[in-house]
Enzyme design. Structure first.
Site, mmCIF file in Angstrom:
data_model
loop_
_atom_site.group_PDB
_atom_site.id
_atom_site.type_symbol
_atom_site.label_atom_id
_atom_site.label_comp_id
_atom_site.label_asym_id
_atom_site.label_seq_id
_atom_site.Cartn_x
_atom_site.Cartn_y
_atom_site.Cartn_z
ATOM 1 N N HIS A 198 -2.863 7.875 6.381
ATOM 2 C CA HIS A 198 -3.068 6.583 5.716
ATOM 3 C C HIS A 198 -4.529 6.185 5.927
ATOM 4 O O HIS A 198 -5.200 5.786 4.991
ATOM 5 C CB HIS A 198 -2.120 5.544 6.288
ATOM 6 C CG HIS A 198 -2.137 4.251 5.550
ATOM 7 N ND1 HIS A 198 -1.913 4.180 4.192
ATOM 8 C CD2 HIS A 198 -2.354 2.969 5.961
ATOM 9 C CE1 HIS A 198 -1.989 2.913 3.800
ATOM 10 N NE2 HIS A 198 -2.271 2.168 4.853
ATOM 11 N N LYS A 232 -9.344 8.238 1.852
ATOM 12 C CA LYS A 232 -9.827 6.884 1.559
ATOM 13 C C LYS A 232 -11.310 6.752 1.887
ATOM 14 O O LYS A 232 -11.981 5.853 1.381
ATOM 15 C CB LYS A 232 -9.016 5.846 2.344
ATOM 16 C CG LYS A 232 -7.580 5.677 1.851
ATOM 17 C CD LYS A 232 -6.856 4.594 2.637
ATOM 18 C CE LYS A 232 -5.440 4.354 2.127
ATOM 19 N NZ LYS A 232 -4.518 5.471 2.429
ATOM 20 N N GLU A 268 -1.669 4.529 13.655
ATOM 21 C CA GLU A 268 -1.333 5.831 13.082
ATOM 22 C C GLU A 268 -1.557 6.961 14.088
ATOM 23 O O GLU A 268 -0.752 7.903 14.151
ATOM 24 C CB GLU A 268 -2.158 6.078 11.820
ATOM 25 C CG GLU A 268 -1.732 7.324 11.077
ATOM 26 C CD GLU A 268 -2.279 7.419 9.664
ATOM 27 O OE1 GLU A 268 -1.769 8.252 8.888
ATOM 28 O OE2 GLU A 268 -3.213 6.666 9.326
ATOM 29 N N CYS A 284 0.797 -1.227 0.000
ATOM 30 C CA CYS A 284 0.000 0.000 0.000
ATOM 31 C C CYS A 284 0.832 1.282 0.000
ATOM 32 O O CYS A 284 0.268 2.371 -0.093
ATOM 33 C CB CYS A 284 -0.937 0.016 1.206
ATOM 34 S SG CYS A 284 -1.860 -1.517 1.415
ATOM 35 N N HIS A 319 -9.513 2.339 -0.502
ATOM 36 C CA HIS A 319 -8.073 2.111 -0.413
ATOM 37 C C HIS A 319 -7.595 1.561 -1.749
ATOM 38 O O HIS A 319 -7.879 0.407 -2.099
ATOM 39 C CB HIS A 319 -7.783 1.127 0.723
ATOM 40 C CG HIS A 319 -6.328 1.013 1.066
ATOM 41 N ND1 HIS A 319 -5.325 1.542 0.269
ATOM 42 C CD2 HIS A 319 -5.691 0.417 2.114
ATOM 43 C CE1 HIS A 319 -4.162 1.288 0.823
ATOM 44 N NE2 HIS A 319 -4.352 0.615 1.933
ATOM 45 N N PHE A 326 1.114 -3.246 4.317
ATOM 46 C CA PHE A 326 1.342 -4.601 4.791
ATOM 47 C C PHE A 326 2.848 -4.895 4.788
ATOM 48 O O PHE A 326 3.589 -4.404 3.938
ATOM 49 C CB PHE A 326 0.641 -5.609 3.882
ATOM 50 C CG PHE A 326 -0.798 -5.881 4.246
ATOM 51 C CD1 PHE A 326 -1.430 -5.217 5.275
ATOM 52 C CD2 PHE A 326 -1.532 -6.819 3.535
ATOM 53 C CE1 PHE A 326 -2.744 -5.473 5.613
ATOM 54 C CE2 PHE A 326 -2.857 -7.093 3.847
ATOM 55 C CZ PHE A 326 -3.467 -6.418 4.885
#
Length: 414
Positions: free
Chosen positions: A299, A331, A310, A166, A336, A395
């Site tokens: 994010h 997002k 986060e 990502c 995403h 990830f």
């Protein structure tokens, strides 16, 4: 050796709420939701049935119909369409041969042409054939988008593709920044692209990492992400090169920071250590302090673990200043987009600086007592932004953070 300043002179995007930059700005300003039923494939067997799908996308309306267009996957064509917009925005269409010789392309990718390959594989399974046909798959590699961009626009500079999950799109921009700084290229086309496809959709459903409804970043009732698709492209140039050709400068890329959680294949480091490290590195590269950041494009995936991480990382880096910085997740509007996410969010950051606004976090109806950040829940805000931090936490703990700033001319530039 003089280290070149690197500026943004062109922007392009295709995503669930827009087919171009003017549409994207308008949609971000009004908080449009592009999440809806996925129609690219059958979702009946999954936990979720929604996604940030690009609807009505027809590359033939923008690109010349040719044999090369037929060989492009959905991911490739979104990338090439967004690149054409970015080059046009930068005043580079048509591109002169001497410019193309010094221009490279760096893309972040993910599923590549998987959407096109899935039915081929399904037909193979149904046929009972002894051998899977390889030829159809060869045209749809994860690196094919960079290949198509380079070929379509005759670019002969550095070319590569990053796959850091990502954070791929942000990592590509960071690498392009370094290439220009080091004098390896005068101009770079960089960004990311990602299609919706069954294998990705099935994987995230199996992980129970998706929300059955739509993602609600930082909301108390969040249940996971919503997958999306799209492409985001920036044209980066050395300041010297941009000024020489009298280009319009939208913003400056000030810094990039990269780190690894070294923690787990999918789960983030709960302490936020890896994310904090990437943010610290980006700020140091940009030569600014945490107090000089005006907005954070988070994010913000809306998975419980990632949002908590986060929030913790932002508190670690910004201390008492953390609660005074607007932190929003786009997002919530487009889903995403995985390999394209960091790139589309970098495009968002440039637009926020240029247009003087902070995009909202939509679907935020129930404040989370563990989240004391200003997540901009009540619509976009007017704001003068000088420096924006954009976070991409992937990830495998692949973290990339970018700092984008308002371009300020100095005496040395004149």
């Amino acid at each position: 050796m003089k280290i070149e300043r690197v500026v943004v002179t062109g922007r392009g995007t295709v995503n669930a709420i827009a087919g171009n930059i003017p549409e994207f700005y308008k949609a971000l300003r009004t908080g449009i939701c592009g999440i809806g039923p996925v129609t690219l494939f059958d979702t009946s067997g999954y936990r979720s049935h929604t996604g940030g799908q690009v609807r009505g996308f027809d590359p033939g309306k923008t690109l010349p119909r040719s044999a090369s267009l037929k060989r492009m996957s959905r991911s490739d064509s979104m990338a090439v369409v967004a690149t054409l917009e970015a080059l046009s925005d930068a005043g580079l269409v048509p591109m002169l041969d001497d410019l193309a010789a010094h221009t490279g392309v760096v893309m972040g990718g993910g599923a590549g042409g998987m959407l096109e390959c899935e039915p081929i594989f399904a037909r193979y399974l149904e046929s009972g054939a002894d051998r899977l046909p390889v030829a159809p798959f060869a045209a749809f590699s994860c690196a094919s988008s960079a290949d198509h961009i380079a070929t379509h626009f005759k670019l002969m500079g550095p070319k590569t593709t990053f796959m850091t999950a990502c954070s791929s799109g942000a990592t590509a921009i960071g690498y392009a920044l370094d290439l220009i700084r080091q004098g390896e290229a005068k101009m770079m086309i960089c960004g990311g692209t990602e299609p919706l496809c069954q294998i990705t959709y099935a994987a995230f459903n199996a992980l129970q990492a998706v929300d059955p409804d739509y993602c609600k970043p930082f909301d108390r009732d969040r249940q996971g992400m919503t997958l999306g698709e799209g492409a985001g492209i920036l044209i980066l140039e050395s300041l010297t090169h941009a000024r020489r050709r009298k280009a319009r400068i939208y913003a400056e890329v000030l810094g990039c920071g990269i780190s690894c959680d070294a923690n787990h294949m999918t789960a983030p480091d709960a302490t936020g250590g890896g994310g904090a490290s990437a943010m610290h590195a980006a700020l140091a590269d940009a030569g600014i302090s945490p107090a000089q950041v005006d907005y954070i494009n988070a994010h913000g995936t809306a998975t419980p673990a990632n949002d908590r991480m986060e929030i913790q990382a932002i508190h670690t880096v910004f201390g008492e200043h953390a609660t005074h910085i607007p932190v929003s997740s786009t997002k919530s509007m487009i889903g995403h987009t995985l390999g394209a996410a960091g790139a589309i969010e970098a495009v968002t950051s440039v637009l926020a600086i240029e247009k003087g606004f902070i995009p909202p976090t939509i679907h935020h109806d129930h404040p989370d007592e563990t989240c004391d950040l200003d997540v901009v829940p009540d619509g976009a805000r007017d704001a003068t932004l000088n420096r924006v931090l954009s976070n991409s936490f992937a990830f495998g703990g692949n973290n990339t953070c970018l700092v984008v700033g308002r371009y300020v001319e100095t005496e040395e530039d004149r």
